[in-house]
Design a protein around this motif. Structure first.
Motif, PDB file in Angstrom:
ATOM      1  N   ASN A 116       5.726  -3.614  11.650  1.00 31.13           N
ATOM      2  CA  ASN A 116       6.017  -2.969  10.373  1.00 31.13           C
ATOM      3  C   ASN A 116       5.873  -1.442  10.439  1.00 31.13           C
ATOM      4  N   VAL A 117       6.481  -0.874  11.447  1.00 32.51           N
ATOM      5  CA  VAL A 117       6.427   0.580  11.609  1.00 32.51           C
ATOM      6  C   VAL A 117       7.841   1.144  11.728  1.00 32.51           C
ATOM      7  N   THR A 118       7.951   2.440  11.451  1.00 32.75           N
ATOM      8  CA  THR A 118       9.197   3.173  11.621  1.00 32.75           C
ATOM      9  C   THR A 118       8.979   4.288  12.631  1.00 32.75           C
ATOM     10  N   PHE A 119       9.769   4.291  13.683  1.00 28.42           N
ATOM     11  CA  PHE A 119       9.689   5.357  14.673  1.00 28.42           C
ATOM     12  C   PHE A 119      10.308   6.641  14.119  1.00 28.42           C
ATOM     13  N   LEU A 120       9.561   7.723  14.165  1.00 28.11           N
ATOM     14  CA  LEU A 120      10.157   9.011  13.848  1.00 28.11           C
ATOM     15  C   LEU A 120      11.076   9.458  14.967  1.00 28.11           C
ATOM     16  N   GLU A 121      10.688   9.122  16.200  1.00 28.50           N
ATOM     17  CA  GLU A 121      11.536   9.450  17.344  1.00 28.50           C
ATOM     18  C   GLU A 121      11.089   8.643  18.551  1.00 28.50           C
ATOM     19  N   LEU A 144      -2.212  -2.025  23.674  1.00 22.69           N
ATOM     20  CA  LEU A 144      -2.143  -1.214  22.455  1.00 22.69           C
ATOM     21  C   LEU A 144      -1.403  -1.997  21.374  1.00 22.69           C
ATOM     22  N   LYS A 145      -2.075  -2.130  20.194  1.00 23.63           N
ATOM     23  CA  LYS A 145      -1.460  -2.845  19.078  1.00 23.63           C
ATOM     24  C   LYS A 145      -1.597  -2.009  17.802  1.00 23.63           C
ATOM     25  N   ILE A 146      -0.471  -1.805  17.118  1.00 25.38           N
ATOM     26  CA  ILE A 146      -0.447  -1.081  15.848  1.00 25.38           C
ATOM     27  C   ILE A 146       0.202  -1.996  14.815  1.00 25.38           C
ATOM     28  N   ASP A 147      -0.568  -2.366  13.800  1.00 26.67           N
ATOM     29  CA  ASP A 147      -0.138  -3.398  12.856  1.00 26.67           C
ATOM     30  C   ASP A 147      -0.325  -2.913  11.420  1.00 26.67           C
ATOM     31  N   PHE A 148       0.824  -2.738  10.724  1.00 25.13           N
ATOM     32  CA  PHE A 148       0.798  -2.405   9.296  1.00 25.13           C
ATOM     33  C   PHE A 148       1.531  -3.491   8.509  1.00 25.13           C
ATOM     34  N   SER A 149       1.348  -4.734   8.919  1.00 26.85           N
ATOM     35  CA  SER A 149       2.111  -5.837   8.336  1.00 26.85           C
ATOM     36  C   SER A 149       1.789  -6.086   6.870  1.00 26.85           C
ATOM     37  N   SER A 166      11.434  -0.757  31.588  1.00 30.07           N
ATOM     38  CA  SER A 166      10.210  -1.474  31.943  1.00 30.07           C
ATOM     39  C   SER A 166      10.531  -2.440  33.085  1.00 30.07           C
ATOM     40  N   PRO A 167      10.363  -2.021  34.322  1.00 31.01           N
ATOM     41  CA  PRO A 167      10.824  -2.819  35.468  1.00 31.01           C
ATOM     42  C   PRO A 167      10.089  -4.133  35.677  1.00 31.01           C
ATOM     43  N   VAL A 168       8.891  -4.302  35.058  1.00 32.17           N
ATOM     44  CA  VAL A 168       8.141  -5.548  35.249  1.00 32.17           C
ATOM     45  C   VAL A 168       7.946  -6.298  33.933  1.00 32.17           C
ATOM     46  N   LEU A 169       8.700  -5.934  32.886  1.00 30.76           N
ATOM     47  CA  LEU A 169       8.572  -6.597  31.593  1.00 30.76           C
ATOM     48  C   LEU A 169       8.920  -8.085  31.707  1.00 30.76           C
ATOM     49  N   GLU A 170       8.006  -8.934  31.240  1.00 30.48           N
ATOM     50  CA  GLU A 170       8.192 -10.376  31.358  1.00 30.48           C
ATOM     51  C   GLU A 170       8.334 -11.069  30.006  1.00 30.48           C
ATOM     52  N   ASP A 171       7.701 -10.524  28.978  1.00 31.96           N
ATOM     53  CA  ASP A 171       7.649 -11.194  27.673  1.00 31.96           C
ATOM     54  C   ASP A 171       8.089 -10.205  26.594  1.00 31.96           C
ATOM     55  N   LEU A 172       9.160 -10.536  25.874  1.00 31.38           N
ATOM     56  CA  LEU A 172       9.698  -9.654  24.835  1.00 31.38           C
ATOM     57  C   LEU A 172       9.885 -10.425  23.542  1.00 31.38           C
ATOM     58  N   TRP A 173       9.420  -9.836  22.423  1.00 29.40           N
ATOM     59  CA  TRP A 173       9.593 -10.399  21.087  1.00 29.40           C
ATOM     60  C   TRP A 173      10.278  -9.341  20.238  1.00 29.40           C
ATOM     61  N   VAL A 174      11.434  -9.694  19.649  1.00 27.72           N
ATOM     62  CA  VAL A 174      12.175  -8.784  18.778  1.00 27.72           C
ATOM     63  C   VAL A 174      12.369  -9.464  17.435  1.00 27.72           C
ATOM     64  N   ASP A 175      11.769  -8.889  16.408  1.00 25.20           N
ATOM     65  CA  ASP A 175      11.885  -9.389  15.038  1.00 25.20           C
ATOM     66  C   ASP A 175      12.537  -8.284  14.220  1.00 25.20           C
ATOM     67  N   CYS A 176      13.828  -8.434  13.917  1.00 25.59           N
ATOM     68  CA  CYS A 176      14.552  -7.342  13.270  1.00 25.59           C
ATOM     69  C   CYS A 176      14.330  -7.346  11.759  1.00 25.59           C
ATOM     70  N   CYS A 177      14.692  -6.252  11.133  1.00 24.02           N
ATOM     71  CA  CYS A 177      14.473  -6.092   9.700  1.00 24.02           C
ATOM     72  C   CYS A 177      15.649  -5.336   9.091  1.00 24.02           C
ATOM     73  N   LYS A 178      15.662  -5.276   7.784  1.00 22.83           N
ATOM     74  CA  LYS A 178      16.721  -4.587   7.073  1.00 22.83           C
ATOM     75  C   LYS A 178      16.626  -3.078   7.293  1.00 22.83           C
ATOM     76  N   ASP A 179      17.770  -2.439   7.399  1.00 14.83           N
ATOM     77  CA  ASP A 179      17.835  -0.973   7.545  1.00 14.83           C
ATOM     78  C   ASP A 179      17.103  -0.480   8.790  1.00 14.83           C
ATOM     79  N   MET A 203       6.066  -6.499  22.004  1.00 16.31           N
ATOM     80  CA  MET A 203       6.367  -7.161  20.736  1.00 16.31           C
ATOM     81  C   MET A 203       6.792  -6.105  19.725  1.00 16.31           C
ATOM     82  N   LEU A 204       8.025  -6.206  19.258  1.00 17.45           N
ATOM     83  CA  LEU A 204       8.596  -5.281  18.282  1.00 17.45           C
ATOM     84  C   LEU A 204       8.937  -6.082  17.036  1.00 17.45           C
ATOM     85  N   MET A 205       8.018  -6.089  16.074  1.00 19.95           N
ATOM     86  CA  MET A 205       8.151  -6.949  14.910  1.00 19.95           C
ATOM     87  C   MET A 205       8.361  -6.107  13.656  1.00 19.95           C
TER      88      MET A 205
END
Length: 418
Positions: free
Chosen positions: A144-149, A112-117, A182-195, A163-165
């Motif tokens: 480029n998304v904001t979680f409501l919850e 699943l990929k959701i991209d609003f870049s 996520s007990p089997v997570l192998e690959d993680l990407w964290v790209d932080c942003c302002k606010d 991937m959390l960009m």
């Protein structure tokens, strides 16, 4: 209809349709009765806005309306989805995204990929609670998304790649829940942003093998606390922040570090790495006692003043280095800065006994470049190949000739220019 297509099986035709834009795939239903329902069995749904050329060679944006997406999903019949991709140039409502993702989860989606870049601002999304307990999801990419919850109960039992960009979270605990369940997570990407409502990103995932951390904006300070565990690949870009690694990394094979000011303990924690890429500002202090005792390949990019002294420090503490690839990006803060290179009392051990390959990209023959290159050629006694990649031909020809006549420590060394 071409006879070559009529001879193909439905499964093969569906596979072919999965590689064309979704709107074109739907249009094939007009070809004949046989094609009417083939697209409804597509295992991959890619709702992506894209640029296309018109008859006058002008670029126009081809967008998929929300009505088209809804209609496509209502008619779709495949019981299982390999992937569901939403890549939009325009904002969608939180309810729309929630409905579409719920559809994908109900079809046992794996990717699943959701991209609003392309939006200038973040898109508010609400993901259905059942997604956070999806047993089949293996890859999740959010841009480029904001979680409501983020619900209190999260369980990604099959998730291997996350991937959390440029994602904004309700709070720090939401981020931790996303990655720590996520007990089997192998690959993680964290790209932080302002606010993004997170000051400290705590990453503690025992199964993690590959981690990429990006904080390449100078206007916000972030802190990362990484429990290394079984990492064998690490990529960190930080312009304004602090990264601390907890524990040794005996399995680390490949690492990359780009930083202007090395806050934290990253450099001193990479001692087990075998292949290392460093892009460092001259202000970075080499940690006392840190030795890259397994390092065989180094890519080094120095910028700012006195990068050459930092390079020597790294070479002195890389005893078995065999490959050195150097890139000078020319980012010298003051062109009038006097070249002051503190030569080591003795040549680094790697130059004397192990270095076999030396490459320099963007070599222009400036004083500091020439002195460093000549020093390496003179002291690398086991060097086999030395390659210089220059800019303009005539400027580089003179710079290359200066190196050709320089003393070489290895008679077998072949010097070439690209």
């Amino acid at each position: 209809m071409d006879d070559s297509f009529t001879q193909l099986t439905d499964d093969l035709l569906i596979k072919i349709l999965s590689f064309v834009p979704i709107k074109d795939a739907v249009t094939t239903s007009l070809l004949s009765k046989r094609w009417q329902s083939l697209w409804t069995l597509l295992p991959r749904l890619n709702f992506k806005d894209c640029w296309v050329d018109d008859h006058h060679s002008n670029r126009i944006l081809r967008t998929l309306s929300s009505d088209f997406i809804f209609a496509t999903l209502l008619l779709h019949k495949a019981p299982v989805l390999e992937s569901f991709i939403l890549h939009k140039y325009f904002e969608c409502s939180a309810l729309q995204v929630e409905f579409w993702v719920r559809f994908a989860v109900d079809r046992f989606v794996r990717c699943l990929k959701i991209d609003f870049s392309y939006l200038r601002h973040h898109c508010l999304i609400r993901l259905p609670s059942r997604l956070f307990r999806c047993e089949t999801l293996e890859t999740l990419k959010l841009i480029n998304v904001t979680f409501l919850e983020v619900p209190s109960r999260v369980s990604f039992h099959s998730l291997k790649k996350l991937m959390l960009m440029s994602v904004r979270y309700p709070d720090e605990e939401s981020f931790i829940r996303l990655i720590s369940t996520s007990p089997v997570l192998e690959d993680l990407w964290v790209d932080c942003c302002k606010d993004d409502n997170v000051e400290t990103f705590t990453i503690d995932v025992p199964s993690l093998l590959s981690l990429t951390v990006w904080n390449d904006s100078e206007d916000h300070y972030k802190r990362f606390v990484i429990h290394s565990h079984s990492l064998n690949k690490l990529d960190i870009v930080e312009e304004q922040g602090e990264v601390n690694l907890i524990g040794d990394m005996p399995e680390l094979v490949v690492a990359s570090l780009r930083t202007y000011e090395s806050k934290g303990n990253v450099l001193e924690s990479l001692t087990f790495v075998k292949r290392l890429s460093l892009s460092l500002d001259y202000r970075v202090q080499y940690p006392i006692g840190a030795t890259f005792f397994q390092l065989v390949c180094l890519e080094f990019c120095g910028f700012g003043e006195n990068w050459w002294n930092l390079l020597v420090h790294v070479l002195q503490h890389s005893p078995i280095l065999q490959i050195l690839k150097f890139k000078d990006d020319g980012m010298v803060e003051n062109e009038e800065t006097e070249f002051c290179w503190i030569l080591p009392s003795c040549a680094p051990e790697c130059l004397l006994f192990h270095l076999k390959t030396f490459e320099w990209t963007y070599y222009e023959g400036k004083l500091e470049q020439k002195e460093v290159a000549i020093y390496i050629l003179k002291n690398a006694r086991r060097l086999v190949t030395a390659t210089v990649r220059c800019g303009s031909y005539w400027a580089s020809k003179q710079a290359f000739e200066e190196l050709e006549f320089a003393t070489r420590g290895s008679r077998a060394c072949e010097l070439t220019m690209c």
